[in-house]
Design a protein around this motif. Sequence first.
Motif, short mmCIF file in Angstrom:
data_model
loop_
_atom_site.label_atom_id
_atom_site.label_comp_id
_atom_site.label_asym_id
_atom_site.label_seq_id
_atom_site.Cartn_x
_atom_site.Cartn_y
_atom_site.Cartn_z
N THR A 60 0.75 -1.24 -0.06
CA THR A 60 0.10 0.13 -0.04
C THR A 60 0.86 1.16 0.18
O THR A 60 0.35 2.18 -0.72
CB THR A 60 -1.00 -0.01 1.34
OG1 THR A 60 -0.18 0.05 2.38
CG2 THR A 60 -1.96 -1.17 1.14
N HIS A 61 1.86 1.11 0.45
CA HIS A 61 2.63 2.58 0.82
C HIS A 61 4.12 1.86 1.34
O HIS A 61 4.44 0.95 2.06
CB HIS A 61 2.28 3.67 1.30
CG HIS A 61 1.94 3.42 2.72
ND1 HIS A 61 1.12 2.55 3.28
CD2 HIS A 61 2.48 4.07 3.84
CE1 HIS A 61 0.87 2.48 4.65
NE2 HIS A 61 1.82 3.58 5.03
N THR A 62 5.49 2.69 1.15
CA THR A 62 6.59 2.35 1.55
C THR A 62 6.96 2.53 3.09
O THR A 62 8.07 2.26 3.42
CB THR A 62 7.53 3.20 0.70
OG1 THR A 62 8.78 2.47 0.49
CG2 THR A 62 7.83 4.59 1.06
N HIS A 63 5.90 2.93 3.89
CA HIS A 63 6.44 3.18 5.25
C HIS A 63 6.85 1.66 5.77
O HIS A 63 6.42 0.60 5.37
CB HIS A 63 5.28 3.56 5.95
CG HIS A 63 5.02 5.13 5.82
ND1 HIS A 63 3.88 5.77 6.40
CD2 HIS A 63 5.70 6.00 5.34
CE1 HIS A 63 3.86 6.84 5.98
NE2 HIS A 63 5.06 7.18 5.55
N VAL A 64 7.68 1.75 6.74
CA VAL A 64 8.34 0.53 7.21
C VAL A 64 7.61 -0.38 7.56
O VAL A 64 8.03 -1.80 7.38
CB VAL A 64 9.45 1.16 8.48
CG1 VAL A 64 8.62 1.62 9.49
CG2 VAL A 64 10.38 -0.14 8.87
N ASP A 65 6.38 -0.24 8.36
CA ASP A 65 5.67 -1.45 8.65
C ASP A 65 5.05 -2.20 7.41
O ASP A 65 4.28 -3.13 7.75
CB ASP A 65 4.88 -1.06 10.01
CG ASP A 65 3.66 0.00 9.79
OD1 ASP A 65 4.52 1.12 8.95
OD2 ASP A 65 2.66 0.34 10.06
N HIS A 66 5.08 -1.63 6.43
CA HIS A 66 4.23 -2.11 5.34
C HIS A 66 5.19 -2.99 4.22
O HIS A 66 4.59 -3.60 3.68
CB HIS A 66 3.46 -1.16 4.51
CG HIS A 66 2.34 -0.36 5.52
ND1 HIS A 66 1.11 -0.82 5.69
CD2 HIS A 66 2.54 0.53 6.72
CE1 HIS A 66 0.58 -0.08 6.66
NE2 HIS A 66 1.45 0.77 7.28
N ALA A 67 6.31 -2.06 4.17
CA ALA A 67 7.08 -2.55 3.05
C ALA A 67 8.35 -3.38 3.23
O ALA A 67 9.06 -3.99 2.43
CB ALA A 67 7.45 -1.09 2.20
N GLY A 121 -1.69 11.43 1.02
CA GLY A 121 -2.20 12.27 2.19
C GLY A 121 -1.17 11.57 3.14
O GLY A 121 -0.41 12.28 3.93
N HIS A 122 -1.45 10.44 3.62
CA HIS A 122 -0.64 9.62 4.86
C HIS A 122 0.72 9.55 4.40
O HIS A 122 1.75 9.57 5.08
CB HIS A 122 -1.33 8.26 5.05
CG HIS A 122 -0.44 7.45 6.16
ND1 HIS A 122 -0.30 7.64 7.29
CD2 HIS A 122 0.46 6.35 5.72
CE1 HIS A 122 0.64 6.78 7.95
NE2 HIS A 122 0.68 5.89 6.92
N SER A 123 1.01 9.21 3.05
CA SER A 123 2.10 9.34 2.20
C SER A 123 1.67 9.54 0.68
O SER A 123 0.65 9.10 0.45
CB SER A 123 2.81 8.03 2.47
OG SER A 123 2.17 7.02 1.68
N GLY A 140 -4.99 -0.05 3.59
CA GLY A 140 -3.74 0.40 4.12
C GLY A 140 -3.97 1.24 5.36
O GLY A 140 -4.61 0.93 6.41
N ASP A 141 -3.31 2.60 5.26
CA ASP A 141 -3.46 3.16 6.40
C ASP A 141 -4.08 4.46 5.94
O ASP A 141 -4.11 5.55 6.75
CB ASP A 141 -1.81 3.83 6.69
CG ASP A 141 -1.03 2.90 7.38
OD1 ASP A 141 -1.62 1.94 7.73
OD2 ASP A 141 0.04 3.17 7.72
N LEU A 142 -5.29 4.42 5.22
CA LEU A 142 -6.00 5.50 4.93
C LEU A 142 -6.96 5.68 6.20
O LEU A 142 -7.51 6.80 6.52
CB LEU A 142 -7.02 5.17 3.66
CG LEU A 142 -7.98 6.29 3.67
CD1 LEU A 142 -7.21 7.28 2.41
CD2 LEU A 142 -9.19 5.67 2.68
ZN LIG Z 1 1.88 4.22 7.06
#
Ligand SMILES: [Zn+2]
Length: 265
Positions: A60-67, A121-123, A140-142
């Motif tokens: 969903t996006h590149t933040h550490v807990d997802h990617a 928005g979040h990323s 994701g984090d929406l």
């Molecule tokens: Zn995130």
Amino acid sequence: MNVIPVHAFNPSPLTGNGNTTWLLPGHVPTLIDAGTGEPQHLDALERALVGARLAQVLVTHTHVDHASGAPAIAGRMPHVRFLKMPWPVRDAAWHVRWEPLKDGESIAAGDSILTAVHTPGHSPDHLCFWHADSRSLFCGDLAWKGSTVVIPQAHGGDVGAYLDSLERVIALDPLVMMPAHGGVIDRPTELLREYIEHRMVRERQIVAALRMGVTDPTEMVKRIYPSLAPPLIAAARESVVAHLMKLLREGRARQTGDEWHLIDE
Ligand SMILES: [Zn+2]
């Protein structure tokens, strides 16, 4: 649509109980989000696959807990493809070959088709994945039931873009949303409308603080979130700065060094 939640085993103050990754078994076994590479996550994933070969991971996006778990998954399952909307400077931190996804793209996943929905928005690289037949959204984090979402300025957060993304998802009229954190969201539109209202309240609080001559974002955090747990203060400051950046872009605030001031209306 057959969906299996697979816990990522990464609890922390910022991730709550830890992330949920979502497995769509079937023709094209697909995992949504990579987690952080915890061995227990990979074990749970293998159990959920019951012998099938994972084909791909949609991130969903590149933040550490997802990617950040992508290399660990690739280490155990070398044939897996990794797909996300590119954010090259950040994606390079996780050493796998990322294949690009764009807004509106259709992706065969499980036994169905998902559509990528760009929801920045979040990323800036944030994608939700829409299953039109069941009107379900992997979000994701929406959104995070029982909580609000951090808009981290230092990690590409943008409040204005986030509000636009919430409206975009409301327009899809989802029946259910499967988030990366917290429980399944069964009345999405209601929650997203609350989020929009929450951001408006937050913005009014920040404008009021500026009007009273508070110039420092950390000072604003103390006023707006008086009982916040210390590990979350930095994240709250990021959200405040993200709001200030929105006001800056709208010509309603100006920044001099670390100080913020309202532009007289
Ligand atoms: Zn995130």
